[in-house]
Design a protein around this motif. Structure first.
Motif, PDB file in Angstrom:
ATOM      1  N   ASP A 193      43.097  25.585  54.018  1.00  0.00           N
ATOM      2  CA  ASP A 193      43.179  24.718  55.201  1.00  0.00           C
ATOM      3  C   ASP A 193      41.768  24.661  55.774  1.00  0.00           C
ATOM      4  OD1 ASP A 193      43.944  23.188  57.320  1.00  0.00           O
ATOM      5  OD2 ASP A 193      44.962  24.809  58.391  1.00  0.00           O
ATOM      6  N   THR A 194      41.002  23.673  55.250  1.00  0.00           N
ATOM      7  CA  THR A 194      39.559  23.560  55.499  1.00  0.00           C
ATOM      8  C   THR A 194      38.812  24.610  54.703  1.00  0.00           C
ATOM      9  OG1 THR A 194      40.022  22.724  57.727  1.00  0.00           O
ATOM     10  CG2 THR A 194      37.750  23.384  57.244  1.00  0.00           C
ATOM     11  N   ILE A 195      39.191  25.905  54.818  1.00  0.00           N
ATOM     12  CA  ILE A 195      38.600  26.987  54.019  1.00  0.00           C
ATOM     13  C   ILE A 195      39.745  27.785  53.387  1.00  0.00           C
ATOM     14  CG2 ILE A 195      36.514  27.107  55.448  1.00  0.00           C
ATOM     15  CD1 ILE A 195      37.700  29.621  56.744  1.00  0.00           C
ATOM     16  N   PRO A 196      39.469  28.549  52.336  1.00  0.00           N
ATOM     17  CA  PRO A 196      40.522  29.331  51.692  1.00  0.00           C
ATOM     18  C   PRO A 196      40.919  30.557  52.532  1.00  0.00           C
ATOM     19  CG  PRO A 196      38.750  28.833  50.144  1.00  0.00           C
ATOM     20  CD  PRO A 196      38.223  28.555  51.535  1.00  0.00           C
ATOM     21  N   TYR A 197      42.161  30.947  52.371  1.00  0.00           N
ATOM     22  CA  TYR A 197      42.695  32.200  52.947  1.00  0.00           C
ATOM     23  C   TYR A 197      43.513  32.901  51.852  1.00  0.00           C
ATOM     24  CZ  TYR A 197      41.472  30.155  57.470  1.00  0.00           C
ATOM     25  OH  TYR A 197      40.786  29.574  58.521  1.00  0.00           O
ATOM     26  N   SER A 198      43.367  34.205  51.785  1.00  0.00           N
ATOM     27  CA  SER A 198      44.081  34.983  50.742  1.00  0.00           C
ATOM     28  C   SER A 198      45.533  35.200  51.162  1.00  0.00           C
ATOM     29  CB  SER A 198      43.409  36.343  50.536  1.00  0.00           C
ATOM     30  OG  SER A 198      42.068  36.181  50.113  1.00  0.00           O
ATOM     31  N   SER A 199      46.452  34.997  50.192  1.00  0.00           N
ATOM     32  CA  SER A 199      47.871  35.184  50.498  1.00  0.00           C
ATOM     33  C   SER A 199      48.462  36.394  49.755  1.00  0.00           C
ATOM     34  CB  SER A 199      48.660  33.929  50.150  1.00  0.00           C
ATOM     35  OG  SER A 199      50.027  34.132  50.416  1.00  0.00           O
ATOM     36  N   THR A 200      48.422  36.405  48.429  1.00  0.00           N
ATOM     37  CA  THR A 200      49.005  37.506  47.654  1.00  0.00           C
ATOM     38  C   THR A 200      48.081  38.714  47.652  1.00  0.00           C
ATOM     39  OG1 THR A 200      48.062  36.602  45.628  1.00  0.00           O
ATOM     40  CG2 THR A 200      50.294  35.925  46.185  1.00  0.00           C
ATOM     41  N   GLY A 201      48.640  39.846  47.211  1.00  0.00           N
ATOM     42  CA  GLY A 201      47.861  41.090  47.218  1.00  0.00           C
ATOM     43  C   GLY A 201      46.642  41.026  46.323  1.00  0.00           C
ATOM     44  N   GLY A 202      46.789  40.437  45.115  1.00  0.00           N
ATOM     45  CA  GLY A 202      45.649  40.346  44.211  1.00  0.00           C
ATOM     46  C   GLY A 202      44.547  39.467  44.763  1.00  0.00           C
ATOM     47  N   ALA A 203      44.946  38.394  45.479  1.00  0.00           N
ATOM     48  CA  ALA A 203      43.935  37.507  46.077  1.00  0.00           C
ATOM     49  C   ALA A 203      43.145  38.236  47.134  1.00  0.00           C
ATOM     50  CB  ALA A 203      44.615  36.277  46.658  1.00  0.00           C
ATOM     51  N   ARG A 204      43.801  39.084  47.889  1.00  0.00           N
ATOM     52  CA  ARG A 204      43.096  39.834  48.943  1.00  0.00           C
ATOM     53  C   ARG A 204      42.163  40.881  48.347  1.00  0.00           C
ATOM     54  NH1 ARG A 204      48.381  39.735  51.181  1.00  0.00           N
ATOM     55  NH2 ARG A 204      48.672  41.960  50.688  1.00  0.00           N
ATOM     56  N   LYS A 205      42.516  41.435  47.152  1.00  0.00           N
ATOM     57  CA  LYS A 205      41.691  42.472  46.546  1.00  0.00           C
ATOM     58  C   LYS A 205      40.462  41.892  45.825  1.00  0.00           C
ATOM     59  CE  LYS A 205      45.385  45.854  45.868  1.00  0.00           C
ATOM     60  NZ  LYS A 205      46.173  46.623  44.861  1.00  0.00           N
ATOM     61  N   THR A 206      40.601  40.693  45.247  1.00  0.00           N
ATOM     62  CA  THR A 206      39.501  40.155  44.427  1.00  0.00           C
ATOM     63  C   THR A 206      38.564  39.206  45.183  1.00  0.00           C
ATOM     64  OG1 THR A 206      40.985  38.393  43.663  1.00  0.00           O
ATOM     65  CG2 THR A 206      40.812  40.386  42.288  1.00  0.00           C
TER      66      THR A 206
END
Length: 238
Positions: A193-206
């Motif tokens: 939403d304009t910029i990315p945001y992490s949703s799942t656990g792997g997305a937050r870690k990488t």
């Protein structure tokens, strides 16, 4: 007693002057006291014969003989008892002249074949539905570059990108792949939403992007996140 009285009874005066009891001078089987001068008037019965003491060796010999006699008696008693027992046993044991008959071993009947236990068929597992959500569409390079700019490990790349666009918000899914071609994470999802945001656990870690649940109030159990995540996973199975 006077000498005249003694003479009248035919007594004689002993030729001793020591007082004491002496055989009666009248010849009877009694004794009379002589006081040293004359006889007394009272007769006394003769003294009992002196008992001769048995020598110690004779007593010991008698004891040994008695012991042998006792042992011989016991042996005779026990010997007779044993003979009686043997005789009784011999009388009780019957003798047979009948020739023994050889025992025959019964032949066992052949066993019936064991029936095989019925096996219940294992029900087949229902096929897994790998159908992807029809809203999923391939990702775009610009979104790849946007998310890739936040990767914490620069050697990782994005693959199998899929996205669902809903009301201007992009739900973007992808696999993160190491240089050797193996997955770091099979499927992760970001919300753009304009910029990315992490949703799942792997997305937050990488990646370094903030959590979508904090900024956008979109949580990992959102059905759009689940749908795009499933679309990416289906591509990895092909």
């Amino acid at each position: 007693m006077t000498g005249a009285a003694a003479s009248a009874r035919g007594a004689t005066i002993p030729a001793m002057t020591t007082p004491g009891w002496y055989p009666n001078p009248d010849g009877s089987n009694s004794r009379r006291y002589w006081d040293g001068q004359q006889w007394g008037q009272v007769d006394a019965p003769p003294p009992p014969p002196a008992k001769r003491k048995m020598p110690i060796w004779q007593k010991a010999a008698i004891g040994v003989v008695g012991a042998f006699v006792a042992l011989a008696g016991c042996g005779a008693v026990f010997g007779d008892s044993e003979k009686e027992e043997v005789a009784a046993e011999g009388a009780a044991t019957p003798t047979s002249t009948t020739r023994p008959v050889a025992a025959t071993t019964p032949v066992a009947a052949p066993a019936a074949p064991a029936s095989a236990a019925p096996t219940s068929a294992v029900p087949a597992r229902p096929p897994v539905d790998y159908t992807s959500d029809p809203r999923c569409q391939p990702g775009e390079p610009r979104y790849d570059a946007m998310i890739g700019s936040g990767l914490l490990d620069g050697s990782l790349t994005l693959a199998n990108t899929q996205m669902i666009i809903d009301d201007g918000v992009v739900f973007y899914g992808a696999s993160t792949v190491r240089p050797d071609g193996k997955f770091e994470n099979r499927s992760d999802v970001w919300v753009i939403d304009t910029i990315p945001y992490s949703s799942t656990g792997g997305a937050r870690k990488t990646t370094s992007w903030s959590k979508a649940s904090d900024r956008l109030r979109i949580f990992p159990d959102d059905e759009r996140i689940q749908a795009v995540d499933n679309c990416v996973a289906n591509l990895t199975r092909n």
